[in-house]
Design a protein around this motif. Structure first.
Motif, short mmCIF file in Angstrom:
data_model
loop_
_atom_site.label_atom_id
_atom_site.label_comp_id
_atom_site.label_asym_id
_atom_site.label_seq_id
_atom_site.Cartn_x
_atom_site.Cartn_y
_atom_site.Cartn_z
N UNK A 34 -0.02 -19.74 -1.73
CA UNK A 34 1.16 -19.02 -1.57
C UNK A 34 2.16 -18.73 -2.73
N UNK A 35 2.34 -19.54 -3.49
CA UNK A 35 3.25 -19.42 -4.92
C UNK A 35 2.56 -18.27 -5.65
N UNK A 36 1.30 -18.24 -5.70
CA UNK A 36 0.56 -17.58 -6.74
C UNK A 36 0.53 -15.86 -6.06
N UNK A 37 0.24 -15.91 -4.61
CA UNK A 37 0.43 -14.80 -4.14
C UNK A 37 1.82 -13.75 -4.03
N UNK A 38 2.71 -14.83 -3.73
CA UNK A 38 4.05 -14.59 -3.98
C UNK A 38 4.62 -13.95 -5.27
N UNK A 39 3.95 -14.35 -6.20
CA UNK A 39 4.47 -14.09 -7.59
C UNK A 39 3.80 -12.85 -7.98
N UNK A 40 2.26 -12.64 -7.45
CA UNK A 40 1.64 -11.33 -7.58
C UNK A 40 2.41 -10.28 -7.01
N UNK A 41 2.73 -10.75 -5.88
CA UNK A 41 3.24 -9.53 -4.75
C UNK A 41 4.60 -9.02 -5.26
N UNK A 42 5.40 -10.07 -5.74
CA UNK A 42 6.67 -9.73 -6.61
C UNK A 42 6.28 -8.94 -7.65
N UNK A 43 5.75 -8.93 -8.63
CA UNK A 43 5.32 -8.13 -9.60
C UNK A 43 4.95 -7.00 -9.29
N UNK A 44 3.97 -7.18 -8.28
CA UNK A 44 3.53 -5.68 -7.71
C UNK A 44 4.73 -4.69 -7.30
N UNK A 45 5.57 -5.39 -6.30
CA UNK A 45 6.70 -4.36 -5.91
C UNK A 45 7.83 -4.11 -6.99
N UNK A 46 7.94 -4.75 -7.99
CA UNK A 46 8.73 -4.18 -9.31
C UNK A 46 7.86 -3.45 -10.02
N UNK A 47 6.68 -3.40 -10.30
CA UNK A 47 6.11 -2.38 -10.87
C UNK A 47 5.65 -1.01 -10.03
N UNK A 48 5.28 -1.16 -8.87
CA UNK A 48 4.93 -0.20 -7.98
C UNK A 48 5.66 -0.13 -6.52
N UNK A 49 7.09 0.23 -6.64
CA UNK A 49 7.64 0.10 -5.42
C UNK A 49 7.32 1.08 -4.25
N UNK A 82 3.92 1.58 -3.65
CA UNK A 82 2.41 1.16 -3.77
C UNK A 82 1.81 1.68 -2.36
N UNK A 83 0.93 2.59 -2.68
CA UNK A 83 -0.02 2.88 -1.52
C UNK A 83 -1.07 1.54 -1.34
N UNK A 84 -1.85 1.79 -0.22
CA UNK A 84 -2.66 0.95 0.27
C UNK A 84 -3.81 0.32 -0.90
N UNK A 85 -4.42 1.33 -1.52
CA UNK A 85 -5.14 1.22 -2.58
C UNK A 85 -4.63 0.40 -3.81
N UNK A 86 -3.44 0.49 -4.16
CA UNK A 86 -2.91 -0.36 -5.17
C UNK A 86 -2.82 -1.62 -4.62
N UNK A 87 -2.20 -1.78 -3.55
CA UNK A 87 -2.05 -3.22 -2.90
C UNK A 87 -3.35 -3.83 -2.89
N UNK A 88 -4.26 -3.17 -2.26
CA UNK A 88 -5.75 -3.88 -2.35
C UNK A 88 -6.15 -4.25 -3.81
N UNK A 89 -5.99 -3.47 -4.60
CA UNK A 89 -6.52 -3.92 -6.02
C UNK A 89 -5.53 -5.02 -6.72
N UNK A 90 -4.33 -4.92 -6.45
CA UNK A 90 -3.57 -6.02 -7.06
C UNK A 90 -4.01 -7.59 -6.29
N UNK A 91 -4.10 -7.48 -4.82
CA UNK A 91 -4.27 -8.70 -4.13
C UNK A 91 -5.88 -9.37 -4.48
N UNK A 92 -6.89 -8.47 -5.42
CA UNK A 92 -7.85 -9.03 -5.53
C UNK A 92 -7.89 -10.18 -6.52
N UNK A 93 -6.52 -10.25 -7.23
CA UNK A 93 -6.68 -11.18 -8.22
C UNK A 93 -6.42 -12.58 -7.66
N UNK A 94 -6.21 -12.63 -6.56
CA UNK A 94 -5.73 -14.13 -6.00
C UNK A 94 -6.67 -14.29 -4.73
#
Length: 151
Positions: free
Chosen positions: A100-115, A117-129
Motif C-alpha cells: 500500500x505505501x508503495x502504491x500510494x507514493x506512486x499514485x501521489x506522484x502520478x497525480x502531481x505530474x498528471x492531474x 491523467x487518462x486511463x492509459x496513463x494510469x494503467x502505465x504508472x500502475x505497472x511499476x507496482x
C-alpha cells in the motif's frame, strides 16, 4: 567502513551513517526508522519500497543512499492525509497492506505530474507496482475518484 551523509527526507535534513553499498531503503529503515517503504523483491520489480525523489517515484531498493545526497526525498511518512490516502481508505484499495505505501507514493506522484491523467496513463504508472492480493480494481477506483475531483 561507514561514512556520514546528509539526506533531505520529508523536508528535514537527516544525518545517516552508511556503507557505500547501502541502498536508500536500508538507510531509511535501519538508520532513520522510516519503515513505510517495505523490502519486497529488493531488485526493483515489486514497488513496495517506492519513495518520491524530486517529484518522481523511485524504488529505494535499487538506489544507493549516496545517490540521494542533495535531492528532495519524500516517504509515506512525509505525506499527511493527502487526497490519495483518503481515497485508498474510502475505496478499500488495500488488502494485506504490504504494497500500500508503495502504491500510494506512486499514485501521489502520478497525480502531481498528471492531474488530468487518462486511463492509459494510469494503467502505465500502475505497472511499476505489484499487489499480490490483487486490489488493482480498487486502486484504480481510488485514483479515478481523486482525478474526478480535480476536474
Amino acid at each position: 567502513m561507514n561514512r556520514q551523509i546528509h539526506l533531505n527526507i520529508n523536508g528535514e535534513e537527516k544525518s545517516v551513517y552508511i556503507r557505500n553499498a547501502d541502498t536508500l531503503l536500508t538507510a531509511l529503515r535501519e538508520q532513520l526508522g522510516l519503515t513505510g517503504a517495505k523490502p519486497g523483491c529488493e531488485n526493483g520489480d515489486c514497488g513496495a519500497c517506492t519513495v518520491i525523489i524530486e517529484g518522481m517515484p523511485q524504488k529505494s531498493c535499487i538506489m544507493l543512499a549516496v545517490e540521494g545526497i542533495g535531492k528532495q526525498i519524500t516517504t509515506i511518512e512525509g505525506l499527511n492525509n493527502t487526497p490519495i490516502q483518503q481515497a485508498f481508505l474510502e475505496k478499500w484499495a488495500f488488502q494485506c497492506g504490504y504494497c500500500t505505501s508503495g502504491f500510494i507514493m506512486n499514485c501521489h506522484a502520478l497525480m502531481e505530474k498528471h492531474p488530468d491523467a487518462e486511463d492509459v496513463v494510469v494503467e502505465n504508472w500502475l505497472q511499476s507496482n505489484i499487489c499480490r492480493c490483487t486490489s488493482y480494481q480498487e486502486i484504480k477506483e481510488a485514483i479515478h475518484s481523486v482525478l474526478s475531483k480535480n476536474s
